[in-house]
Design a protein around this motif. Structure first.
Motif, PDB file in Angstrom:
ATOM      1  N   LEU A 129      -1.788 -10.490   7.957  1.00  0.00           N
ATOM      2  CA  LEU A 129      -1.384 -10.711   6.570  1.00  0.00           C
ATOM      3  C   LEU A 129       0.113 -10.982   6.465  1.00  0.00           C
ATOM      4  CD1 LEU A 129      -3.511  -8.001   4.712  1.00  0.00           C
ATOM      5  CD2 LEU A 129      -3.814 -10.490   4.616  1.00  0.00           C
ATOM      6  N   ALA A 130       0.906 -10.310   7.297  1.00  0.00           N
ATOM      7  CA  ALA A 130       2.358 -10.534   7.290  1.00  0.00           C
ATOM      8  C   ALA A 130       2.662 -12.003   7.583  1.00  0.00           C
ATOM      9  CB  ALA A 130       3.052  -9.627   8.305  1.00  0.00           C
ATOM     10  N   SER A 185       4.662 -16.877   5.745  1.00  0.00           N
ATOM     11  CA  SER A 185       4.626 -18.325   5.930  1.00  0.00           C
ATOM     12  C   SER A 185       4.408 -19.053   4.605  1.00  0.00           C
ATOM     13  CB  SER A 185       3.573 -18.727   6.963  1.00  0.00           C
ATOM     14  OG  SER A 185       2.285 -18.376   6.532  1.00  0.00           O
ATOM     15  N   ASN A 186       3.745 -18.414   3.661  1.00  0.00           N
ATOM     16  CA  ASN A 186       3.582 -19.013   2.338  1.00  0.00           C
ATOM     17  C   ASN A 186       4.812 -18.796   1.463  1.00  0.00           C
ATOM     18  OD1 ASN A 186       0.716 -20.177   1.502  1.00  0.00           O
ATOM     19  ND2 ASN A 186       0.446 -18.654   3.104  1.00  0.00           N
ATOM     20  N   ARG A 238      -2.427 -16.668  -4.276  1.00  0.00           N
ATOM     21  CA  ARG A 238      -3.498 -17.155  -5.150  1.00  0.00           C
ATOM     22  C   ARG A 238      -4.295 -15.988  -5.729  1.00  0.00           C
ATOM     23  NH1 ARG A 238      -8.601 -20.836  -3.236  1.00  0.00           N
ATOM     24  NH2 ARG A 238      -9.583 -20.963  -5.276  1.00  0.00           N
ATOM     25  N   TRP A 239      -4.385 -14.897  -4.962  1.00  0.00           N
ATOM     26  CA  TRP A 239      -5.214 -13.767  -5.375  1.00  0.00           C
ATOM     27  C   TRP A 239      -4.418 -12.526  -5.784  1.00  0.00           C
ATOM     28  CZ3 TRP A 239      -6.627 -16.623  -0.976  1.00  0.00           C
ATOM     29  CH2 TRP A 239      -7.768 -17.413  -1.155  1.00  0.00           C
ATOM     30  N   VAL A 240      -3.228 -12.376  -5.215  1.00  0.00           N
ATOM     31  CA  VAL A 240      -2.427 -11.165  -5.454  1.00  0.00           C
ATOM     32  C   VAL A 240      -0.995 -11.596  -5.752  1.00  0.00           C
ATOM     33  CG1 VAL A 240      -1.601  -8.997  -4.422  1.00  0.00           C
ATOM     34  CG2 VAL A 240      -3.859  -9.873  -3.823  1.00  0.00           C
ATOM     35  N   ARG A 241      -0.401 -11.063  -6.836  1.00  0.00           N
ATOM     36  CA  ARG A 241       0.963 -11.460  -7.190  1.00  0.00           C
ATOM     37  C   ARG A 241       1.997 -10.914  -6.214  1.00  0.00           C
ATOM     38  NH1 ARG A 241      -0.437 -10.490 -12.845  1.00  0.00           N
ATOM     39  NH2 ARG A 241       0.946  -8.689 -12.905  1.00  0.00           N
ATOM     40  N   HIS A 242       1.721  -9.781  -5.603  1.00  0.00           N
ATOM     41  CA  HIS A 242       2.689  -9.166  -4.682  1.00  0.00           C
ATOM     42  C   HIS A 242       2.001  -8.789  -3.363  1.00  0.00           C
ATOM     43  CE1 HIS A 242       5.625  -9.027  -7.918  1.00  0.00           C
ATOM     44  NE2 HIS A 242       4.636  -8.641  -8.699  1.00  0.00           N
ATOM     45  N   PRO A 243       1.541  -9.789  -2.619  1.00  0.00           N
ATOM     46  CA  PRO A 243       0.800  -9.487  -1.394  1.00  0.00           C
ATOM     47  C   PRO A 243       1.643  -8.827  -0.300  1.00  0.00           C
ATOM     48  CG  PRO A 243       1.242 -11.839  -1.529  1.00  0.00           C
ATOM     49  CD  PRO A 243       1.664 -11.230  -2.839  1.00  0.00           C
ATOM     50  N   LEU A 244       2.954  -8.991  -0.363  1.00  0.00           N
ATOM     51  CA  LEU A 244       3.817  -8.351   0.633  1.00  0.00           C
ATOM     52  C   LEU A 244       3.708  -6.830   0.530  1.00  0.00           C
ATOM     53  CD1 LEU A 244       5.868  -8.964   2.865  1.00  0.00           C
ATOM     54  CD2 LEU A 244       7.652  -8.886   1.125  1.00  0.00           C
ATOM     55  N   LEU A 287       1.341  -1.751   2.735  1.00  0.00           N
ATOM     56  CA  LEU A 287       0.496  -0.572   2.519  1.00  0.00           C
ATOM     57  C   LEU A 287      -0.633  -0.524   3.541  1.00  0.00           C
ATOM     58  CD1 LEU A 287      -0.190   1.909   0.712  1.00  0.00           C
ATOM     59  CD2 LEU A 287      -1.664   0.352  -0.585  1.00  0.00           C
ATOM     60  N   ILE A 288      -1.308  -1.639   3.729  1.00  0.00           N
ATOM     61  CA  ILE A 288      -2.415  -1.700   4.693  1.00  0.00           C
ATOM     62  C   ILE A 288      -1.918  -1.389   6.103  1.00  0.00           C
ATOM     63  CG2 ILE A 288      -4.002  -3.304   5.865  1.00  0.00           C
ATOM     64  CD1 ILE A 288      -4.350  -4.676   3.084  1.00  0.00           C
ATOM     65  N   GLY A 289      -0.833  -2.034   6.507  1.00  0.00           N
ATOM     66  CA  GLY A 289      -0.316  -1.843   7.861  1.00  0.00           C
ATOM     67  C   GLY A 289       0.124  -0.418   8.137  1.00  0.00           C
TER      68      GLY A 289
END
Length: 189
Positions: free
Chosen positions: A95-96, A101-102, A126-132, A137-139
């Motif tokens: 995900l990182a 890259s986006n 496209r799906w999440v405003r703050h995916p970072l 959190l996931i990592g």
């Protein structure tokens, strides 16, 4: 299971994630058109992020160097949960790469938006405003499971809590920069 296997996997996941993050962040800093200040964050947010972030990193490095240093906060977990932690760590790294890259040169360490920033709405945005934030959190929850350590997990949750609290300020800055285009994006995402 041999603890060294989990430590080696943790080190590999950590090095890959750090390499991805630092590569993209350095590129963004070099291509950025201005010096980004942390003042916009606010003193409390800046201090809390540093304290909780250093707590995570301190726990992570202590575990990697000598797991006995973190025994005081260890919790025995079944190997299945530890392997789920490994999977979450790998997912965090993937995900990182996707997020950074986006995001391109738009990334900053703060809520400030670069003058030259462009609104990113593709890829994970496209799906999440703050995916970072979600990726982190996931990592790090994965790392807490892998290391069997409640302290790393708690510090991760606290960092995420601070990030969620600062999201309003960040979105205000994005609205200032992109106006109605960002408001429309917010409605869809």
């Amino acid at each position: 299971m041999n603890e060294n296997i989990f430590r080696i996997l943790a080190a590999v996941i950590l090095v890959i994630g750090a390499a991805i993050s630092s590569t993209f962040r350095i590129k963004a800093e070099r291509t950025g058109d201005e010096k980004i200040s942390l003042k916009e964050e606010g003193a409390l947010t800046t201090v809390l992020l540093r304290i909780f972030g250093l707590s995570i990193w301190g726990g992570v490095f202590a575990y990697l160097i000598n797991p006995n240093w973190m025994k005081w906060s260890s919790v025995e977990l079944p190997d299945t949960l530890r392997w789920i932690g490994v999977a979450l760590g790998i997912l965090g790294d993937l995900l990182a790469y996707w997020v950074f890259s986006n995001l391109g040169h738009n990334g900053t360490r703060t809520v400030v938006t670069r003058k030259s920033a462009q609104l990113v709405t593709g890829g994970p945005y496209r799906w999440v405003r703050h995916p970072l934030y979600l990726m982190g959190l996931i990592g790090y929850i994965g790392f807490a499971l892998l290391a069997e350590n409640w302290f790393i997990g708690l510090a991760t949750v606290l960092v995420f809590w601070v990030l969620v609290r600062r999201t309003d300020k960040e979105e205000t800055k994005l609205i200032e920069k992109f106006g109605d285009e960002y408001r429309e994006y917010m409605k869809k995402t």
